[in-house]
Structure formats: C-alpha cells, structure tokens
Design an enzyme around this catalytic site. Structure first.
Site, short mmCIF file in Angstrom:
data_model
loop_
_atom_site.label_atom_id
_atom_site.label_comp_id
_atom_site.label_asym_id
_atom_site.label_seq_id
_atom_site.Cartn_x
_atom_site.Cartn_y
_atom_site.Cartn_z
N GLY A 296 -33.31 -26.20 -26.33
CA GLY A 296 -33.07 -27.79 -26.25
C GLY A 296 -32.97 -28.34 -27.69
N CYS A 297 -32.57 -29.61 -27.69
CA CYS A 297 -32.05 -30.31 -29.16
C CYS A 297 -33.73 -30.47 -29.72
CB CYS A 297 -31.35 -31.53 -29.02
SG CYS A 297 -31.69 -32.80 -27.99
N TYR A 298 -34.57 -31.41 -29.02
CA TYR A 298 -35.91 -31.80 -29.40
C TYR A 298 -36.73 -30.42 -29.77
CZ TYR A 298 -34.97 -36.43 -28.10
OH TYR A 298 -34.51 -37.96 -27.54
N THR B 151 -35.70 -27.45 -30.74
CA THR B 151 -34.92 -26.95 -31.69
C THR B 151 -35.96 -27.54 -33.01
OG1 THR B 151 -32.97 -26.39 -30.88
CG2 THR B 151 -33.16 -26.50 -33.12
#
Length: 348
Positions: free
Chosen positions: A144-146, A148
């Site tokens: 996921g972006c967060y 990461t």
C-alpha cells in the site's frame, strides 16, 4: 507495444500449445503482460508506464469482455505476467482463474494478499534478500502507499536493533486525492470539497495489519491518514520517542537508514536534519516538506529530524502515492519477476 484479444482470439488462447513448447522463442520475445483492471486509477498508471517499456507487450481484451470470466481466464493464462488492479474480492477471484501448473507471474495491487505468507511482499528494498525472493516468486503482493512510507522508515531500524518491536508508534500521513480512486477524484475536481480532510477515525484502517506485519512490530501504529487538495503525492510522518529506541542519538538512526539503503536505485536517505538547524535545502522556503516533489517518479525520500535534548525525533517519507506507492512499485516488481532491469519503464 499493445495488442488486443478479440473473443475469438480468447477462445483460441484457451487451446494454445503449452508454454514449454515455445520456451526457446519466448526467450527472445517481449514478455506479454495483461493488466486486469486497466481502466482504474492504478491500472491506467501501470498502462502508461508499460506503454513504452522496451521489454513488454501489453495484451488487452475487448472492453466489452472485461467482465467475462472466460475472456479474463484466457488472457491471464496466456500471459507471461499479470498485474491485478482490482478490489480485493475481484483480485482473489482473478487468482483462482489461473490454471493448475501455470507459472504465470502475478503482481496484485490490492490489499488481499499483503500479509499472506504464500505471497512475496513487493518492497524489494525491505531487506537484503527481498529482491531475490520476489525474483524467484510467481506471486507478489504490491504494498500500500501509506505502508510503503511507514515500513521503509521503521523496518530497517527494527532489523538493526535500534527500534524496539514493542514500540507504540503513531503515523500521520497526507496523500493526494487520487489515492481514493475515481469517486474521490470527482469530488476534489469539483467545487464542493474540503480543502483538507482527515479520516480513519474508526482506528481500524485496512493498512494496519500490513504495517505491523512487515514492520516487525508487536502492534500497529495509531494511524492518522488525510487527503489534501492536490492530485498526487504523499508525506508519511512517524514521531518517535527515544524511550522506544535503543539509542539516544537521532544521527545514529539516520546512519542506520543510510546503511540499509546504500546503493538503492529508488530510495534516497536525505541529509540529516537537526531541530533548530535544518538545512534549508531540505524544505520548501526553509520550512515546508512539499508532498508533490516526487510526482511522476518511482522515488522514495526518507528524512530524519531530531531533537536529542528533548528525546524526540520524527521520521518522514515522501513519495508519489501513484508511483512508488502503487503503479511504479508494480512495474518495478514486474521487472524483477520477469528478469528485466528493475528500472525499465520508470523515472528515478
């Protein structure tokens, strides 16, 4: 290069000769990649990055057949690799369409498999062996972006023995509205939207298991996400007290991150920032961390700001939520799994 499969071609693909019979010629050919969900936000970004990729041919099915199980099954089994840009349930269903014995490579951008031990976690920089594990696998769960940003900051410190696994952390983050998909984008691109919107107040965000599991932490952080009035870009901040560390030096934490990411293509540890004497070049107008600075790239920048006298520091990650936080990471993992240069199709 991009090719389309008609329904007739899909039917033919179902009875195509075994891949082993064409192994020698395949070594010289471009790898065929099917993006399941190419019309979504992440899918479109993957498509854009692969459209000029020198080693990949994109295979698409007729738009009218995108929800046809037989068409998707044929496309999945006829490809060298598949990128799933789908909701969780649809991603699980797509994996079930793979024929027994087929070694097609799958990169899943959904949340469905991120803590599944049968899937490799798609953060190649996680530790010294992770890139090799991804290369040897047929199943890769894109982060996921967060997570990461959070994991990039915390996992190396746990592995180095500096951050205690029992640390009770908080994570505050702001993302561009593209992270919410088409529905949120439509809201923010209209006149009726918040200038900034915090959310996740049920304290049960879907990224929490991933953050704890791959961060090697005993418990997930208190996670405080927010959406800003900008399309893409992201800043993830993790405040840390010295009591949760085995060191009282923020510079030692910075040095550990530098050592972990030395030689990395996409992850950069920025110069150390001492509270009260922050290098003005690190911050816009000497004060602000601009979330959009890496947009369009697969870069990830890590910062350490510390105040040893107060026993506090803040760890910060900056990335493009659609780059290293989603589509860029998917292409990087795809390259690794297909034995290609991992930077192909990506901007640094």
């Amino acid at each position: 290069m991009r090719s389309f499969l008609s329904l007739a071609a899909v039917a033919t693909a179902l009875v195509a000769p075994p891949r082993a019979a064409t192994r020698h010629s395949a070594l010289r050919a471009k790898k065929k990649v099917f993006i399941d969900g190419e019309a979504g936000t992440t899918g479109l970004q993957v498509l854009d990055r692969l459209s000029t990729h020198p080693g990949i041919e994109i295979v698409s099915i007729d738009p009218a057949a995108r929800k046809d199980a037989a068409a998707r099954k044929a496309a999945i089994n006829g490809a060298d690799a598949v990128v799933l840009c789908l909701p969780d349930d649809a991603a699980v269903e797509a994996v079930s369409l793979v024929d027994d014995g087929n070694d097609v490579k799958i990169v899943d951008a959904s949340t469905a498999h991120r803590t599944d031990p049968a899937w490799e976690y798609g953060f190649p920089e996680l530790d010294a062996a992770q890139r090799g594990r991804i290369a040897a696998s047929c199943r890769c769960a894109n982060p996921g972006c967060y997570p990461t940003g959070f994991i990039a900051l915390t996992r190396p410190l746990v592995d180095a023995g500096l951050l205690k696994p029992a640390a009770r952390l908080a994570c505050s983050a702001v993302s561009g509205y593209s992270g919410g998909g088409k529905q949120l984008a439509e809201i923010y691109e209209s006149d009726d939207h918040e200038p900034w919107g915090a959310y996740g107040f049920n304290l049960d965000h879907k990224h929490l298991p991933e953050m704890a599991f791959h961060g090697k932490l005993d418990a997930p952080p208190i996670f405080l996400p927010a959406v800003g009035n900008f399309k893409q870009g992201m800043v993830v901040s993790v405040p840390v007290y010295h009591a949760d560390l085995t060191t009282t030096s923020a510079e030692a934490v910075h040095a550990a991150l530098e050592a972990h990411y030395a030689g990395s293509t996409f992850v950069t540890v920025m110069p150390f920032g001492l509270a009260g004497a922050v290098d003005a070049d690190l911050l816009a107008r000497g004060a602000f961390l601009e979330p959009t600075a890496l947009n369009g790239s697969n870069g990830l920048e890590l910062f350490v700001f510390g105040n040893d006298a107060k026993g506090t520091m803040v760890l910060v990650a900056r990335l493009d939520n659609l780059g290293k936080g989603a589509s860029g990471a998917a292409v990087q993992n795809l390259n690794i799994m297909l034995g290609l240069d991992e930077s192909l199709g990506l901007q640094l």
